[in-house]
Design an enzyme around this catalytic site. Structure first.
Site, PDB file in Angstrom:
ATOM      1  N   GLY A  26       0.825  -1.214   0.000  1.00 29.97           N
ATOM      2  CA  GLY A  26       0.000   0.000   0.000  1.00 29.97           C
ATOM      3  C   GLY A  26       0.852   1.255   0.000  1.00 29.97           C
ATOM      4  N   GLY A  83       0.211  -1.616   6.279  1.00 31.07           N
ATOM      5  CA  GLY A  83      -0.789  -0.559   6.400  1.00 31.07           C
ATOM      6  C   GLY A  83      -2.132  -1.125   6.829  1.00 31.07           C
ATOM      7  N   GLU A 104      -0.865 -10.716   3.058  1.00 27.90           N
ATOM      8  CA  GLU A 104      -0.590  -9.895   4.249  1.00 27.90           C
ATOM      9  C   GLU A 104      -0.933 -10.668   5.519  1.00 27.90           C
ATOM     10  OE1 GLU A 104      -1.290  -5.399   2.532  1.00 27.90           O
ATOM     11  OE2 GLU A 104      -3.026  -6.550   3.142  1.00 27.90           O
ATOM     12  N   LYS A 122      -7.629   6.529   9.255  1.00 30.73           N
ATOM     13  CA  LYS A 122      -7.888   5.089   9.377  1.00 30.73           C
ATOM     14  C   LYS A 122      -8.384   4.692  10.765  1.00 30.73           C
ATOM     15  CE  LYS A 122      -6.192   4.590   5.217  1.00 30.73           C
ATOM     16  NZ  LYS A 122      -5.016   3.833   4.922  1.00 30.73           N
TER      17      LYS A 122
HETATM   18  C1  5RP Z   1      -3.487  -3.721   1.042  1.00 26.75           C
HETATM   19  C2  5RP Z   1      -3.769  -3.143   2.367  1.00 26.75           C
HETATM   20  C3  5RP Z   1      -3.193  -1.799   2.640  1.00 26.75           C
HETATM   21  O1  5RP Z   1      -2.293  -1.912   3.680  1.00 26.75           O
HETATM   22  C4  5RP Z   1      -4.310  -0.870   2.969  1.00 26.75           C
HETATM   23  O2  5RP Z   1      -5.223  -0.840   1.895  1.00 26.75           O
HETATM   24  C5  5RP Z   1      -3.805   0.555   3.258  1.00 26.75           C
HETATM   25  O3  5RP Z   1      -3.337   1.144   2.090  1.00 26.75           O
HETATM   26  P1  5RP Z   1      -2.747   2.610   2.057  1.00 26.75           P
HETATM   27  O4  5RP Z   1      -1.517   2.610   2.887  1.00 26.75           O
HETATM   28  O5  5RP Z   1      -2.479   2.855   0.582  1.00 26.75           O
HETATM   29  O6  5RP Z   1      -3.803   3.552   2.573  1.00 26.75           O
HETATM   30  O7  5RP Z   1      -4.394  -3.724   3.217  1.00 26.75           O
HETATM   31  O8  5RP Z   1      -4.111  -4.959   0.870  1.00 26.75           O
END
Ligand code: 5RP
Length: 227
Positions: A26, A83, A104, A122
Site C-alpha cells: 500500500g 498498512g 498480508e 484510518k
Molecule cells: C493492502 C492493504 C493496505 O495496507 C491498505 O489498503 C492501506 O493502504 P494505504 O496505505 O495505501 O492507505 O491492506 O491490501
C-alpha cells in the site's frame, strides 16, 4: 512530510541489523520500504532480509536493492510493517483495499511483531464505520456468495478494473468489497466467513497487530495492544 510518510518512517527505528522484515502493501508501506532501502544504502542498517506481501511490494523492494526471501526459508519474520484501511480501539483492523489481504495475513500471522502504519483517517470507533470489508473468493461460482454476504448483513460489490474486468489478486482470485453498517462482533463474522467454501480469506485482522503508528499533521501517535 505527509502523515502517511511520518507514520511509515516512525517504524524504521524498530528495525535492527540482521532482522527478517515483512514488507506490507500500500501507499503507506511504500514509504516504509523506501526508507528501509535508503537506510540499507546509507549503511545505517545491515543484513536485512525482506519478505514481501505482494508482487508490487516485491518489485519495489527489489528496485531498491533490499535482499528478499520467503516464509519457506524463514518461517517467521522478526517484524512486519504493514498498512490498514481501518483500526479500531482494540487494534483490530480491516485490510485489503489494496488487494493483498491474503498474503498480508499469512505474513502477519507468522510475525513476532506486526506494526501497522497509517494516517489518522484510518482510526475508527468500530470496524466497518468507513471501509467495506474486502473478501477474497475463488472465481468458481463466485456469484453464489452474494446471497450469503447479504444474509450476514453485508452488501457486496465485486471489485472491478477500469476496463470492466474483475480485479484479480496476486493469487488469481476475485474480491467482494462488502459493506457492513457496523461490524459489532468481528470475531463472529470471522468465523462465519471462514466456514464458507469458496471464501479464501477476508480483511478482518483480529488480535494480530501489536503496535499501530498513526501519523498526523504534527507527529505520530503510538498505540500498543494490551496483552
Ligand atoms: C493492502 C492493504 C493496505 O495496507 C491498505 O489498503 C492501506 O493502504 P494505504 O496505505 O495505501 O492507505 O491492506 O491490501
Amino acid at each position: 512530510m505527509n502523515p502517511k510518510q511520518r507514520a511509515a518512517e516512525a517504524a524504521l527505528p524498530f528495525i535492527k541489523d540482521g532482522m527478517i522484515v515483512g514488507l506490507g502493501t500500500g501507499s503507506t508501506t511504500d514509504y516504509f520500504i523506501d526508507a528501509l532501502g535508503a537506510a540499507l544504502r546509507a549503511g545505517q542498517l545491515k543484513s536485512i532480509t525482506g519478505i514481501p506481501t505482494s508482487v508490487a511490494s516485491e518489485q519495489r523492494a527489489r528496485r531498491l536493492g533490499i535482499p528478499l526471501s520467503t516464509l519457506a526459508q524463514y518461517p517467521a519474520t522478526d517484524i512486519t510493517v504493514d498498512g490498514a484501511d481501518e483500526v479500531d480501539p482494540q487494534l483490530n483492523l480491516i485490510k485489503g483495499l489494496g488487494g493483498a489481504l491474503l498474503r498480508e495475513k499469512i505474513v502477519g500471522q507468522n510475525s513476532r511483531k506486526l506494526i501497522i502504519v497509517a494516517d489518522s483517517t484510518k482510526s475508527v470507533p468500530a470496524l466497518g464505520s468507513k471501509s467495506p470489508l474486502p473478501v477474497e473468493v475463488v472465481p468458481f461460482c463466485h456469484e453464489s456468495h452474494v446471497a450469503f454476504f447479504r444474509s450476514l448483513g453485508g452488501e457486496p460489490v465485486l471489485r472491478m478494473n477500469f476496463d470492466g474486468t474483475p480485479f484479480l489478486t496476486d493469487n488469481h482470485n476475485f474480491i467482494y468489497d462488502t459493506r457492513f453498517a457496523r461490524i459489532n462482533d468481528p470475531a463472529a463474522l470471522d468465523v462465519a466467513l471462514k466456514h464458507r467454501a469458496g471464501i479464501v480469506e477476508h480483511g478482518l485482522f483480529i488480535g494480530l497487530a501489536n503496535v499501530v503508528l498513526i501519523g498526523t499533521e504534527n507527529g505520530v501517535e503510538q498505540r500498543v495492544r494490551s496483552a
